[in-house]
Design a protein around this motif. Structure first.
Motif, PDB file in Angstrom:
ATOM      1  N   ILE A  96       0.701  -1.148   0.015  1.00 51.10           N
ATOM      2  CA  ILE A  96       0.082   0.014  -0.144  1.00 51.10           C
ATOM      3  C   ILE A  96       0.850   1.278  -0.055  1.00 51.10           C
ATOM      4  O   ILE A  96       1.868   1.324   0.808  1.00 51.10           O
ATOM      5  N   ILE A  97       0.565   2.111  -0.693  1.00 50.68           N
ATOM      6  CA  ILE A  97       1.371   3.450  -0.845  1.00 50.68           C
ATOM      7  C   ILE A  97       0.525   4.643  -0.930  1.00 50.68           C
ATOM      8  O   ILE A  97      -0.657   4.700  -1.351  1.00 50.68           O
ATOM      9  N   GLY A  98       0.802   5.654   0.147  1.00 51.67           N
ATOM     10  CA  GLY A  98       0.152   6.909   0.122  1.00 51.67           C
ATOM     11  C   GLY A  98      -1.195   6.825   0.853  1.00 51.67           C
ATOM     12  O   GLY A  98      -1.970   7.519   0.608  1.00 51.67           O
ATOM     13  N   HIS A  99      -1.272   5.691   1.816  1.00 45.11           N
ATOM     14  CA  HIS A  99      -2.578   5.721   2.411  1.00 45.11           C
ATOM     15  C   HIS A  99      -2.780   6.922   3.397  1.00 45.11           C
ATOM     16  O   HIS A  99      -1.823   7.632   3.748  1.00 45.11           O
ATOM     17  N   SER A 100      -4.011   7.455   3.258  1.00 42.98           N
ATOM     18  CA  SER A 100      -4.431   8.708   4.130  1.00 42.98           C
ATOM     19  C   SER A 100      -3.814   8.980   5.637  1.00 42.98           C
ATOM     20  O   SER A 100      -3.483  10.092   5.835  1.00 42.98           O
ATOM     21  N   GLU A 101      -3.853   7.643   6.127  1.00 42.00           N
ATOM     22  CA  GLU A 101      -3.184   7.768   7.427  1.00 42.00           C
ATOM     23  C   GLU A 101      -1.735   7.945   7.245  1.00 42.00           C
ATOM     24  O   GLU A 101      -1.231   8.945   8.215  1.00 42.00           O
ATOM     25  N   ARG A 102      -1.046   7.682   6.450  1.00 38.89           N
ATOM     26  CA  ARG A 102       0.535   8.097   6.426  1.00 38.89           C
ATOM     27  C   ARG A 102       0.442   9.359   5.951  1.00 38.89           C
ATOM     28  O   ARG A 102       1.293  10.106   6.307  1.00 38.89           O
ATOM     29  N   ARG A 103      -0.151   9.865   4.880  1.00 37.40           N
ATOM     30  CA  ARG A 103      -0.258  11.178   4.449  1.00 37.40           C
ATOM     31  C   ARG A 103      -0.375  12.283   5.749  1.00 37.40           C
ATOM     32  O   ARG A 103       0.187  13.098   5.720  1.00 37.40           O
ATOM     33  N   MET A 104      -1.610  11.818   6.320  1.00 36.98           N
ATOM     34  CA  MET A 104      -1.890  12.699   7.663  1.00 36.98           C
ATOM     35  C   MET A 104      -1.019  12.763   8.759  1.00 36.98           C
ATOM     36  O   MET A 104      -0.326  13.599   9.299  1.00 36.98           O
ATOM     37  N   TYR A 105      -0.451  11.461   9.149  1.00 34.27           N
ATOM     38  CA  TYR A 105       0.159  11.198  10.219  1.00 34.27           C
ATOM     39  C   TYR A 105       1.800  11.389  10.288  1.00 34.27           C
ATOM     40  O   TYR A 105       2.563  11.465  11.038  1.00 34.27           O
ATOM     41  N   PHE A 106       2.316  11.010   8.843  1.00 33.58           N
ATOM     42  CA  PHE A 106       3.698  10.775   8.683  1.00 33.58           C
ATOM     43  C   PHE A 106       4.032  11.770   7.698  1.00 33.58           C
ATOM     44  O   PHE A 106       5.139  11.478   7.146  1.00 33.58           O
ATOM     45  N   GLY A 107       3.182  12.630   7.140  1.00 37.75           N
ATOM     46  CA  GLY A 107       3.597  13.869   6.176  1.00 37.75           C
ATOM     47  C   GLY A 107       3.918  13.373   4.883  1.00 37.75           C
ATOM     48  O   GLY A 107       5.001  13.754   4.256  1.00 37.75           O
ATOM     49  N   GLU A 108       3.551  11.914   4.400  1.00 38.57           N
ATOM     50  CA  GLU A 108       3.871  11.582   3.129  1.00 38.57           C
ATOM     51  C   GLU A 108       3.220  12.237   2.044  1.00 38.57           C
ATOM     52  O   GLU A 108       2.085  12.816   2.057  1.00 38.57           O
ATOM     53  N   THR A 109       4.256  12.600   1.141  1.00 36.27           N
ATOM     54  CA  THR A 109       3.896  13.458  -0.250  1.00 36.27           C
ATOM     55  C   THR A 109       3.402  12.635  -1.343  1.00 36.27           C
ATOM     56  O   THR A 109       3.967  11.585  -1.490  1.00 36.27           O
ATOM     57  N   ASP A 110       2.947  13.265  -2.295  1.00 36.73           N
ATOM     58  CA  ASP A 110       2.954  12.664  -3.681  1.00 36.73           C
ATOM     59  C   ASP A 110       4.176  12.499  -4.334  1.00 36.73           C
ATOM     60  O   ASP A 110       4.281  11.364  -4.788  1.00 36.73           O
ATOM     61  N   THR A 146      -8.727  17.611  -6.214  1.00 41.26           N
ATOM     62  CA  THR A 146      -7.701  16.947  -5.184  1.00 41.26           C
ATOM     63  C   THR A 146      -7.097  15.675  -5.920  1.00 41.26           C
ATOM     64  O   THR A 146      -6.081  15.147  -5.705  1.00 41.26           O
ATOM     65  N   VAL A 147      -8.019  14.691  -6.216  1.00 43.49           N
ATOM     66  CA  VAL A 147      -7.749  13.271  -6.961  1.00 43.49           C
ATOM     67  C   VAL A 147      -6.806  13.540  -7.953  1.00 43.49           C
ATOM     68  O   VAL A 147      -5.859  12.713  -8.248  1.00 43.49           O
ATOM     69  N   ARG A 148      -7.243  14.462  -8.975  1.00 42.90           N
ATOM     70  CA  ARG A 148      -6.397  14.455 -10.059  1.00 42.90           C
ATOM     71  C   ARG A 148      -4.968  15.094  -9.553  1.00 42.90           C
ATOM     72  O   ARG A 148      -3.916  14.521 -10.161  1.00 42.90           O
ATOM     73  N   ARG A 149      -4.817  15.986  -8.562  1.00 40.36           N
ATOM     74  CA  ARG A 149      -3.611  16.488  -8.321  1.00 40.36           C
ATOM     75  C   ARG A 149      -2.814  15.378  -7.792  1.00 40.36           C
ATOM     76  O   ARG A 149      -1.597  15.045  -8.090  1.00 40.36           O
ATOM     77  N   GLN A 150      -3.493  14.402  -7.010  1.00 38.59           N
ATOM     78  CA  GLN A 150      -2.709  13.354  -6.440  1.00 38.59           C
ATOM     79  C   GLN A 150      -2.447  12.389  -7.258  1.00 38.59           C
ATOM     80  O   GLN A 150      -0.986  11.950  -7.279  1.00 38.59           O
ATOM     81  N   LEU A 151      -3.319  12.105  -8.454  1.00 37.64           N
ATOM     82  CA  LEU A 151      -2.812  11.136  -9.430  1.00 37.64           C
ATOM     83  C   LEU A 151      -1.652  11.621 -10.250  1.00 37.64           C
ATOM     84  O   LEU A 151      -0.637  10.784 -10.680  1.00 37.64           O
ATOM     85  N   THR A 152      -1.576  12.863 -10.559  1.00 41.26           N
ATOM     86  CA  THR A 152      -0.842  13.578 -11.407  1.00 41.26           C
ATOM     87  C   THR A 152       0.451  13.400 -10.683  1.00 41.26           C
ATOM     88  O   THR A 152       1.714  13.094 -11.370  1.00 41.26           O
ATOM     89  N   GLY A 153       0.733  13.931  -9.405  1.00 47.45           N
ATOM     90  CA  GLY A 153       1.824  13.819  -8.695  1.00 47.45           C
ATOM     91  C   GLY A 153       2.318  12.394  -8.647  1.00 47.45           C
ATOM     92  O   GLY A 153       3.778  12.256  -8.648  1.00 47.45           O
ATOM     93  N   CYS A 154       1.609  11.420  -8.413  1.00 49.68           N
ATOM     94  CA  CYS A 154       2.147  10.183  -7.906  1.00 49.68           C
ATOM     95  C   CYS A 154       2.548   9.419  -9.016  1.00 49.68           C
ATOM     96  O   CYS A 154       3.475   8.536  -8.973  1.00 49.68           O
ATOM     97  N   PHE A 155       1.968   9.687 -10.230  1.00 50.71           N
ATOM     98  CA  PHE A 155       2.382   9.053 -11.582  1.00 50.71           C
ATOM     99  C   PHE A 155       3.454   9.608 -12.271  1.00 50.71           C
ATOM    100  O   PHE A 155       4.069   9.056 -13.236  1.00 50.71           O
ATOM    101  N   GLU A 156       4.009  10.990 -11.575  1.00 48.25           N
ATOM    102  CA  GLU A 156       5.185  11.540 -12.218  1.00 48.25           C
ATOM    103  C   GLU A 156       6.588  10.728 -12.410  1.00 48.25           C
ATOM    104  O   GLU A 156       6.937  10.063 -11.457  1.00 48.25           O
TER     105      GLU A 156
END
Ligand code: PGA
Length: 265
Positions: A96-110, A146-156
């Motif tokens: 699993i990559i980029g789960h919202s709990e990791r983004r929220m509590y551990f500052g994971e970025t796109d 939001t979702v478009r931005r996440q997808l574009t960033g993560c698929f960079e």
């Protein structure tokens, strides 16, 4: 033909003994439910310490083992981290990559997610990339952006073949662990939007291949309806996956809707 993927996400739960009994129980319950693992992929994403035991129990039984996170580097001075090479060495099939709990509590970025996606594919581990908006973003009608931005960033920097092999889990943050499921229409609306973003980035073939899951308060009572939707190919299941019996029932959602072939608009 997209093969559905139902994945459990235990999060930070279960002790060693519980994990072993769950593994054995799940195999029994899947048999009792007559689940045909040729028609549906099943994965259980667990804390690192449980992976070895579950690999042994699930050996040759068709259930995959997944991690809930990993570092993107091959090895090095990253105290407390686990590398993709280590997961591959253990035969771990999913991460699993980029789960919202990791983004929220551990500052994971796109940006980090993009590095992890690349590393996972380089190590033949199938990533389950999580995207989704918060309640305030939905209320402000910013959920698609939001979702478009996440997808574009993560698929960079991710190539077409790797994109097609990436599972995308749409998990609206407001539906996670709250008992509040998105309606199947809301979930499908976003799943088809995600497919259209993949189409913009990689073309129609890739968009038709990519597996899109819904996650957020999935349980045995709502899985069949979610899975009947045109663009939902699976589920990422948190709380309800902690019980092997309920998870097996979720996996056995409805054999008639397995193997959807959906045209991209
Ligand atoms: P939930 O969690 O099913 O408990 O809402 C889903 C997830 O966070 O993956």
């Amino acid at each position: 033909m997209r093969k559905p993927l139902i994945a459990a996400n235990w999060k930070m739960n279960k002790l060693v003994e519980d994990a072993t009994s769950y593994g054995e129980d799940l195999i029994e319950k899947l048999k009792a439910e007559n689940v045909d693992l040729k028609k549906v992929d099943v994965a259980v994403c667990v804390p690192f310490i449980h992976m070895a035991a579950l690999k042994v129990i699930f050996l040759l039984r068709g259930v995959g083992v997944g991690a809930q996170n990993m570092h993107f580097a091959e090895s090095g001075a990253y105290t407390g981290e686990i590398s993709p090479a280590m997961l591959q060495d253990m035969g771990i099939e999913y991460v699993i990559i980029g789960h919202s709990e990791r983004r929220m509590y551990f500052g994971e970025t796109d940006e980090e997610c993009a590095k992890k996606l690349k590393a996972a594919h380089a190590h033949k581990i199938r990533p389950i990339l999580c995207v989704g908006e918060s309640l305030s973003q939905r209320e402000a009608k910013e959920h698609f952006d939001t979702v478009r931005r996440q997808l574009t960033g993560c698929f960079e920097g991710i190539g077409r073949e790797d994109a097609a092999g990436t599972v995308i889990a749409y998990e609206p943050v407001w539906a996670i662990g709250t008992g509040k499921t998105a309606t199947s229409q809301q979930a499908n609306e976003m799943a088809s939007f995600i497919r259209s973003v993949v189409e913009d980035l990689y073309g129609t073939d890739t968009a038709e291949q990519v597996i899109i899951q819904y996650g957020g308060s999935v349980k045995k009572s709502n899985i069949a309806e979610l899975m009947s939707m045109s663009d939902i190919d699976g589920a990422l299941v948190g709380g309800a996956s902690l019980d092997a019996g309920e998870f097996a029932q979720i996996v056995n959602f409805d054999p008639d809707v397995v193997g959807k072939e959906q045209k991209v608009r």
